[in-house]
Design a protein around this motif. Sequence first.
Motif, PDB file in Angstrom:
ATOM      1  N   GLU A   1      -0.015   3.014  -8.014  1.00  0.00           N
ATOM      2  CA  GLU A   1       0.599   2.502  -6.799  1.00  0.00           C
ATOM      3  C   GLU A   1       2.015   3.024  -6.647  1.00  0.00           C
ATOM      4  OE1 GLU A   1      -1.707  -1.830  -6.484  1.00  0.00           O
ATOM      5  OE2 GLU A   1       0.353  -1.724  -7.241  1.00  0.00           O
TER       6      GLU A   1
ATOM      7  N   ASP B   1       5.836   2.209  -4.395  1.00  0.00           N
ATOM      8  CA  ASP B   1       6.608   1.312  -3.528  1.00  0.00           C
ATOM      9  C   ASP B   1       8.027   1.877  -3.442  1.00  0.00           C
ATOM     10  OD1 ASP B   1       7.727  -0.664  -2.032  1.00  0.00           O
ATOM     11  OD2 ASP B   1       7.019  -2.331  -3.287  1.00  0.00           O
TER      12      ASP B   1
ATOM     13  N   PRO C   1      -1.172   5.998   0.669  1.00  0.00           N
ATOM     14  CA  PRO C   1      -0.109   5.005   0.891  1.00  0.00           C
ATOM     15  C   PRO C   1       0.036   4.611   2.360  1.00  0.00           C
ATOM     16  CG  PRO C   1       0.836   7.185   0.601  1.00  0.00           C
ATOM     17  CD  PRO C   1      -0.636   7.322   0.329  1.00  0.00           C
TER      18      PRO C   1
ATOM     19  N   LYS D   1      -1.396   1.241 -12.334  1.00  0.00           N
ATOM     20  CA  LYS D   1      -2.078   0.732 -11.145  1.00  0.00           C
ATOM     21  C   LYS D   1      -2.276   1.808 -10.082  1.00  0.00           C
ATOM     22  CE  LYS D   1      -0.287  -3.985 -11.693  1.00  0.00           C
ATOM     23  NZ  LYS D   1       0.491  -5.074 -11.051  1.00  0.00           N
TER      24      LYS D   1
ATOM     25  N   TYR E   1       4.267   2.390   0.591  1.00  0.00           N
ATOM     26  CA  TYR E   1       3.757   1.498  -0.449  1.00  0.00           C
ATOM     27  C   TYR E   1       2.227   1.533  -0.484  1.00  0.00           C
ATOM     28  CZ  TYR E   1       2.679  -1.678   3.421  1.00  0.00           C
ATOM     29  OH  TYR E   1       2.178  -2.221   4.568  1.00  0.00           O
ATOM     30  N   GLY E   2       1.684   0.986  -1.589  1.00  0.00           N
ATOM     31  CA  GLY E   2       0.227   0.918  -1.711  1.00  0.00           C
ATOM     32  C   GLY E   2      -0.320   1.949  -2.672  1.00  0.00           C
ATOM     33  N   GLU E   3      -1.554   2.341  -2.442  1.00  0.00           N
ATOM     34  CA  GLU E   3      -2.230   3.283  -3.332  1.00  0.00           C
ATOM     35  C   GLU E   3      -1.571   4.660  -3.246  1.00  0.00           C
ATOM     36  OE1 GLU E   3      -6.286   3.396  -2.224  1.00  0.00           O
ATOM     37  OE2 GLU E   3      -6.668   1.270  -2.650  1.00  0.00           O
TER      38      GLU E   3
END
Length: 298
Positions: free
Chosen positions: A216, A218, A259, A214, A253-255
């Motif tokens: 991503e 975290d 992020p 993904k 967190y996130g892309e």
Amino acid sequence: LKYTENTSLKNFLTSVKIHNDSIEMNFNWNNWLQENYSGNFNSLLTFTKNNLSAKPGFKLDIYPSNIIVLDTTWYIGKGYVLKDSSCYQFSNIRIDNRNSNLSIDGKLSPNPNDSIVFSFQNISLTHLNSIINEESLIFNGNLSGKTKITDITKEIQINSDFTIEKMSLNNELIGDTRFTSYWEKNDKKLKVNLNSKIDNLTRLLVEGSISPLKKEIDCNVTFNKQSLKILETFLKPTFVDFKGTIDGQTRIYGELSNPKWEGKLLANNASLTLASTMVNYHFNDTISLHNHDILFTN
């Protein structure tokens, strides 16, 4: 020959001799600059018939060669890579410069008992800077450790254990660092842990996961009397000239490519400069991080 977005091999020359079932290959390059980047790589690619598959296998023999990076000569020893119907085998792939070395050995196949091991010994992170080629990210430190890659039912699993002696970012000491990771099969995520110490006291702790599929991240990041200056890289160009230390925790967190930050940090004897006005601010207070914003209590 371009091998990253910002980096390329200059004056790249190739010599190829084709035989019935093999190809001799020689590669040479040289940037002819004061900081020397050059090399000479010799190999023989031999194709083999495979009775179990329509696709041929191959064997890549690597002969003694050398590469010069930042005026440091790295020697490549004799080894080979073998590909057949079900596996890749790496044998005695080794690069060293007398003080540091990198080696690759093992087999990658559907058999869970097979694995490839990448071993690093005393590799300077300064070599990473020439690849990244970003003035805002300058790493230092010496890396040692291993990465083990296993293919279980066509699902690549990566487990790593590294130490980085005197790791620093932009000449700011982060500490003696240990990084470990393992593949979480059910979540299909790479679990990561990074612990940096100065004088046996943990100053930076990162715990969380990365999802390659993904793209991503975290992770929870805990700071303990860590220099505020390490945040300067991520908060430029809005703020510059960071001083002081920080304590607290934030979530990243996130892309992976962009992020978000969420958390609160306590700044101690801190100061920074707002670049647009060149006004310097001094404070001992809580800093809130939200998305890509930095918020002050007062």
